[in-house]
Enzyme design. Structure first.
Site, PDB file in Angstrom:
ATOM      1  N   TYR A 142      40.700  41.260  38.529  1.00  0.00           N
ATOM      2  CA  TYR A 142      39.892  40.418  39.418  1.00  0.00           C
ATOM      3  C   TYR A 142      38.657  40.003  38.643  1.00  0.00           C
ATOM      4  O   TYR A 142      37.950  40.852  38.094  1.00  0.00           O
ATOM      5  CB  TYR A 142      39.494  41.213  40.664  1.00  0.00           C
ATOM      6  CG  TYR A 142      38.543  40.505  41.603  1.00  0.00           C
ATOM      7  CD1 TYR A 142      38.979  39.462  42.419  1.00  0.00           C
ATOM      8  CD2 TYR A 142      37.204  40.888  41.691  1.00  0.00           C
ATOM      9  CE1 TYR A 142      38.118  38.825  43.291  1.00  0.00           C
ATOM     10  CE2 TYR A 142      36.332  40.265  42.564  1.00  0.00           C
ATOM     11  CZ  TYR A 142      36.790  39.233  43.361  1.00  0.00           C
ATOM     12  OH  TYR A 142      35.927  38.616  44.222  1.00  0.00           O
ATOM     13  N   ASP A 237      36.050  40.818  30.263  1.00  0.00           N
ATOM     14  CA  ASP A 237      35.255  40.897  31.490  1.00  0.00           C
ATOM     15  C   ASP A 237      34.752  42.335  31.601  1.00  0.00           C
ATOM     16  O   ASP A 237      35.508  43.250  31.939  1.00  0.00           O
ATOM     17  CB  ASP A 237      36.130  40.521  32.692  1.00  0.00           C
ATOM     18  CG  ASP A 237      35.370  40.589  34.008  1.00  0.00           C
ATOM     19  OD1 ASP A 237      34.255  41.173  34.022  1.00  0.00           O
ATOM     20  OD2 ASP A 237      35.877  40.080  35.013  1.00  0.00           O
ATOM     21  N   LYS A 265      26.497  43.524  37.515  1.00  0.00           N
ATOM     22  CA  LYS A 265      26.298  44.880  38.053  1.00  0.00           C
ATOM     23  C   LYS A 265      25.084  45.607  37.446  1.00  0.00           C
ATOM     24  O   LYS A 265      23.967  45.357  37.854  1.00  0.00           O
ATOM     25  CB  LYS A 265      27.563  45.716  37.850  1.00  0.00           C
ATOM     26  CG  LYS A 265      28.865  45.003  38.272  1.00  0.00           C
ATOM     27  CD  LYS A 265      29.260  45.255  39.685  1.00  0.00           C
ATOM     28  CE  LYS A 265      30.647  44.712  39.985  1.00  0.00           C
ATOM     29  NZ  LYS A 265      30.958  44.558  41.368  1.00  0.00           N
TER      30      LYS A 265
HETATM   31  N1  HOZ Z   1      34.256  43.384  42.445  1.00  0.00           N
HETATM   32  C1  HOZ Z   1      33.741  44.264  43.426  1.00  0.00           C
HETATM   33  C2  HOZ Z   1      34.801  45.166  43.962  1.00  0.00           C
HETATM   34  N2  HOZ Z   1      35.983  45.196  43.296  1.00  0.00           N
HETATM   35  C3  HOZ Z   1      33.020  43.488  44.445  1.00  0.00           C
HETATM   36  C4  HOZ Z   1      32.867  44.123  45.744  1.00  0.00           C
HETATM   37  C5  HOZ Z   1      33.229  43.167  46.827  1.00  0.00           C
HETATM   38  O1  HOZ Z   1      34.214  42.424  46.670  1.00  0.00           O
HETATM   39  O2  HOZ Z   1      32.518  43.192  47.813  1.00  0.00           O
END
Ligand code: HOZ
Length: 425
Positions: A142, A237, A265
């Site tokens: 993701y 990433d 982050k």
């Molecule tokens: N990428 C984060 C979790 N996999 C973001 C958290 C969210 O989507 O709120």
């Protein structure tokens, strides 16, 4: 103050699903979310005055625990000078120097406001630099929610059964080739089938959004070699893993030099931030030097920069990585032992302060094997832990995070809770 139940009832009338990010809605584990009114150290305080040991750590940023006094003080000091200037500011330069020092692959960097912006911009830059259109991503990875990348995506998209989002035009999706993670033959075949057409390969070098998954030995080296051979931009990433797996991220641990890296982050110290950077000859294709446009009113925001600088300086001072790994192993071993005693098959991939718990006998090395995990059992486990004051990510497909604040009573108590929850499953 209102309870979580009261707040959620109001929120449902006002926001889709009552939340501002889907994974918070608890849909995959069932039940309704708690609301947090405060956070400190390893602990969240809910609107219902419950204290929870938190293994989400605001999805990664809180490596020093919540509301660290040094980060708070840095934000307060920056606040005195103003919240946003819309001009270059001194914090941005200090942040760029720190990032470049920690990540030798990054010769130049651009700040933005989220991990999604960072990955979206890195993809555009790879396309503008190579003058090619196609990109490769990996199933379950993701990279935020921009159109090119929201295909076979992990995180909330997978959690809610929608890894290919509606609203992404088929013509966009055609430019994204999705391959299984950890599969060398598939990579080879994709380059053979698309000669001279692949602008970039983007990968979560250690996946954190389909649960936590690590690459097979040599896989990332293979990826580096094949992309270099084809003049394709390799994008790591490291939004989640940057400054977390090691000071210099996965690329330091694996000794690999990607062409571009995306960050977020931890570099915001808990405030909204993203960044992408890499080879100067590629980065210089960005406006105002080059033809690839990318911009942001709040990019390099002084409060976010001040918080991030404080967070990175703390990492430099404390070098907490061996200690974080010790905490991660303690948690992993507690889960493995409890599952062994109960006869529940489990996989607990862990590296440093990142981990996942998959209830399956199949070793998890990609999207397909992650899906062999028993998500229903995970939901029961999640609620048993929550009832005893431990908050895990509310999805079988999200990574867990530890912070330095978990050291001591918090990790001991959490291990007891996790083991008891498993015993009672
Ligand atoms: N990428 C984060 C979790 N996999 C973001 C958290 C969210 O989507 O709120």
């Amino acid at each position: 103050m209102s309870t979580s139940a009261e707040l959620f009832a109001r929120a449902l009338q006002l926001m889709p699903g009552g939340v501002n990010s889907p994974v918070r809605a608890f849909r995959s584990v069932g039940g309704t979310p708690f609301f947090t009114k405060a956070a400190r150290g390893a602990t969240l305080v809910t609107a219902d005055d419950r204290e929870l040991i938190d293994f989400v750590c605001t999805w990664g940023p809180a490596i020093h625990g919540h509301n660290h006094p040094r980060i708070k003080a840095a934000i307060a000091a920056a606040l005195e000078a103003g919240t946003s200037f819309g001009t270059p500011n001194p914090y941005e330069v200090e942040m760029a120097e720190l990032i470049i020092r920690f990540f030798p692959s990054i010769q130049k960097v651009r700040m933005c406001n989220s991990g999604t912006e960072a990955t979206m911009s890195a993809i555009r830059l790879a396309r503008g630099f190579t003058k090619r259109d196609k990109i490769i991503k990996f199933a379950g990875c993701y990279h935020g929610h921009s159109d090119s990348l929201l295909i076979k995506a992990g995180s909330g998209a997978l959690t809610h059964g929608n890894p290919d989002s509606a609203g992404v035009p088929a013509s966009f999706a055609r430019e994204t080739i999705v391959l299984p993670y950890n599969d060398r033959a598939a990579l080879d075949a994709a380059f053979v089938a698309n000669p001279g057409q692949i602008a970039g390969v983007i990968i979560e070098a250690y996946c954190g959004n389909v649960g936590f998954i690590m690459p097979d030995a040599g896989y990332l080296q293979f990826l580096r070699e094949i992309t270099a051979r084809h003049g394709t931009v390799l994008i790591f990433d490291e939004v989640m893993t940057g400054f977390r797996i090691a000071k210099g991220g996965v690329q330091e641990r694996e000794k690999i030099t990607p062409d571009l890296t995306t960050l977020g982050k931890i570099i915001g110290g808990g405030l909204p931030v993203g960044a992408f950077g890499g080879r100067a000859d590629i980065m210089d294709h960005l406006a105002p030097l080059g033809p690839v446009y990318q911009a942001g009113t709040l990019s390099g925001n002084p409060l976010a920069m001040a918080a991030g600088i404080a967070s990175l300086r703390l990492l430099e001072e404390l070098n907490p990585y061996a200690n974080l790994d010790r905490l991660g192993r303690q948690l992993r071993d507690a889960v493995l032992a409890a599952c062994r005693a109960k006869g529940i098959p489990v996989q607990v991939p862990q590296c440093g302060s990142m981990f996942s718990i998959f209830f399956t006998s199949t070793p998890v090395r990609d999207y397909a094997t992650a899906l062999t995990g028993d998500a229903k059992l995970f939901g029961r486990f999640f609620h048993a832990c929550l009832a005893q004051g431990v908050y895990l990510a509310p999805s079988a497909y999200e990574a867990g995070f530890l912070s330095t604040a978990h050291d001591g009573p918090a990790i001991d108590r959490a291990c007891t809770v996790l083991a008891t929850a498993i015993k009672e499953l």
